[in-house]
Structures are given as structure tokens and as C-alpha cells.
Write a protein that holds these residues in place. Structure first.
Motif, short mmCIF file in Angstrom:
data_model
loop_
_atom_site.label_atom_id
_atom_site.label_comp_id
_atom_site.label_asym_id
_atom_site.label_seq_id
_atom_site.Cartn_x
_atom_site.Cartn_y
_atom_site.Cartn_z
N ILE A 1 -12.96 42.28 47.59
CA ILE A 1 -13.88 41.17 47.89
C ILE A 1 -13.12 39.97 48.42
O ILE A 1 -13.53 39.35 49.41
CB ILE A 1 -14.71 40.81 46.64
CG1 ILE A 1 -15.69 41.93 46.31
CG2 ILE A 1 -15.44 39.49 46.81
CD1 ILE A 1 -16.39 41.79 44.98
N LEU A 2 -12.00 39.63 47.77
CA LEU A 2 -11.20 38.49 48.24
C LEU A 2 -10.65 38.72 49.64
O LEU A 2 -10.64 37.81 50.48
CB LEU A 2 -10.06 38.20 47.27
CG LEU A 2 -10.46 37.54 45.96
CD1 LEU A 2 -9.25 37.42 45.05
CD2 LEU A 2 -11.08 36.18 46.21
N THR A 3 -10.21 39.94 49.92
CA THR A 3 -9.70 40.27 51.25
C THR A 3 -10.81 40.13 52.29
O THR A 3 -10.59 39.58 53.37
CB THR A 3 -9.14 41.70 51.27
OG1 THR A 3 -8.11 41.80 50.29
CG2 THR A 3 -8.58 42.06 52.63
N LEU A 4 -11.99 40.58 51.96
CA LEU A 4 -13.13 40.48 52.87
C LEU A 4 -13.50 39.01 53.11
O LEU A 4 -13.70 38.60 54.26
CB LEU A 4 -14.32 41.25 52.29
CG LEU A 4 -15.57 41.32 53.14
CD1 LEU A 4 -15.29 42.12 54.41
CD2 LEU A 4 -16.70 41.97 52.36
N VAL A 5 -13.57 38.23 52.04
CA VAL A 5 -13.93 36.82 52.17
C VAL A 5 -12.88 36.06 52.98
O VAL A 5 -13.21 35.27 53.87
CB VAL A 5 -14.13 36.19 50.77
CG1 VAL A 5 -14.21 34.67 50.86
CG2 VAL A 5 -15.37 36.75 50.11
N ILE A 6 -11.61 36.31 52.70
CA ILE A 6 -10.55 35.64 53.44
C ILE A 6 -10.55 36.07 54.91
O ILE A 6 -10.34 35.25 55.80
CB ILE A 6 -9.18 35.90 52.78
CG1 ILE A 6 -9.12 35.16 51.44
CG2 ILE A 6 -8.02 35.47 53.67
CD1 ILE A 6 -7.93 35.53 50.58
N GLY A 7 -10.82 37.32 55.15
CA GLY A 7 -10.90 37.81 56.53
C GLY A 7 -12.05 37.17 57.29
O GLY A 7 -11.90 36.74 58.44
N ILE A 8 -13.21 37.06 56.64
CA ILE A 8 -14.36 36.42 57.29
C ILE A 8 -14.08 34.93 57.51
O ILE A 8 -14.40 34.38 58.56
CB ILE A 8 -15.64 36.64 56.45
CG1 ILE A 8 -16.04 38.11 56.51
CG2 ILE A 8 -16.77 35.76 56.93
CD1 ILE A 8 -17.16 38.49 55.57
N ALA A 9 -13.46 34.29 56.53
CA ALA A 9 -13.13 32.87 56.68
C ALA A 9 -12.14 32.67 57.81
O ALA A 9 -12.24 31.70 58.57
CB ALA A 9 -12.56 32.33 55.37
N GLY A 10 -11.18 33.58 57.94
CA GLY A 10 -10.22 33.49 59.04
C GLY A 10 -10.88 33.64 60.39
O GLY A 10 -10.55 32.94 61.35
N LEU A 11 -11.86 34.53 60.49
CA LEU A 11 -12.59 34.70 61.75
C LEU A 11 -13.39 33.44 62.06
O LEU A 11 -13.50 33.04 63.22
CB LEU A 11 -13.52 35.90 61.67
CG LEU A 11 -12.86 37.28 61.64
CD1 LEU A 11 -13.90 38.36 61.44
CD2 LEU A 11 -12.07 37.52 62.92
N GLY A 12 -13.95 32.84 61.03
CA GLY A 12 -14.72 31.62 61.22
C GLY A 12 -13.86 30.47 61.73
O GLY A 12 -14.27 29.69 62.58
N LEU A 13 -12.65 30.34 61.22
CA LEU A 13 -11.74 29.29 61.68
C LEU A 13 -11.31 29.52 63.12
O LEU A 13 -11.17 28.57 63.88
CB LEU A 13 -10.53 29.21 60.76
CG LEU A 13 -10.79 28.69 59.34
CD1 LEU A 13 -9.51 28.75 58.53
CD2 LEU A 13 -11.32 27.27 59.39
N ASP A 14 -11.10 30.77 63.50
CA ASP A 14 -10.75 31.07 64.88
C ASP A 14 -11.89 30.72 65.84
O ASP A 14 -11.67 30.20 66.94
CB ASP A 14 -10.39 32.55 65.06
CG ASP A 14 -9.04 32.89 64.45
OD1 ASP A 14 -8.24 31.96 64.23
OD2 ASP A 14 -8.82 34.09 64.19
#
Length: 105
Positions: A85-98
Motif C-alpha cells: 500500500i505504501l509503495t502504491l501511494v508513494i508511486g501515485i504521489a510521485g506521478l502526481g508531482l511529475d
């Protein structure tokens, strides 16, 4: 022959409870080390208690070994789910920042 079987104590005719030692070792290696060690300790007590004549103690140690092996497995499973879950959330957050960075041209 039947008289000999009838004279033996009933507990001598019972089979020993499972010690869950293999399961305890696997959960220690593959899952959660601290809880797996507790499971190994209880699993190691089963056969010695049984041969000493402590049948109820052997059954209780068998039950405890099984419980702690499940606890070890459950903690490892919960940890894996939290990590995913944390990996998924961090991945989505990283895509959002990009995506936000591309708008700030």
C-alpha cells in the motif's frame, strides 16, 4: 492379549500431538523472526513433555506452537500488505508531482 490392552493407561495408547516444528522453522525464516522463535521454543517442548508423561503440557505446547506460527505468518502478511500500500501511494504521489512540474513551465 486383550487383557494387556485394557490394563494399559489410556494416555499410553494416544498418539502424541503434532509439534509443528517444521512450520515454526519456516515461519521464522520466511516471515517474522521474533514470533517464529517463540513458536520454535514451544514446538521443541512438545516431544520432551510427551515422553516425560506430561500429556496436557505437550498438548498445550503444541497449541502454543501453532498459534505463534500463525502469529508470525500474520505479522509478515500484514507487513507485506502495508508495504504494498505504501509503495502504491508513494508511486501515485510521485506521478502526481511529475504532472504538476510539467505545468510550471
Amino acid at each position: 492379549m486383550n487383557e494387556q490392552l485394557e490394563k494399559q493407561p489410556q494416555s499410553a495408547q494416544q498418539i502424541p500431538p503434532p509439534n509443528y516444528l517444521v512450520w515454526a522453522i519456516l515461519t521464522t525464516i520466511l516471515c517474522c523472526l521474533p514470533f517464529g522463535i517463540v513458536s520454535i521454543v514451544y514446538a521443541a517442548q512438545v516431544n520432551s513433555k510427551w515422553t516425560a508423561g506430561d500429556y496436557e503440557g505437550a498438548k498445550q505446547s503444541s497449541k502454543n506452537a501453532k498459534i505463534w506460527a500463525w502469529v508470525s505468518f500474520g505479522v509478515a502478511l500484514a507487513g507485506a500488505i502495508i508495504w504494498a500500500i505504501l509503495t502504491l501511494v508513494i508511486g501515485i504521489a510521485g506521478l502526481g508531482l511529475d504532472a504538476l512540474a510539467s505545468f510550471n513551465v
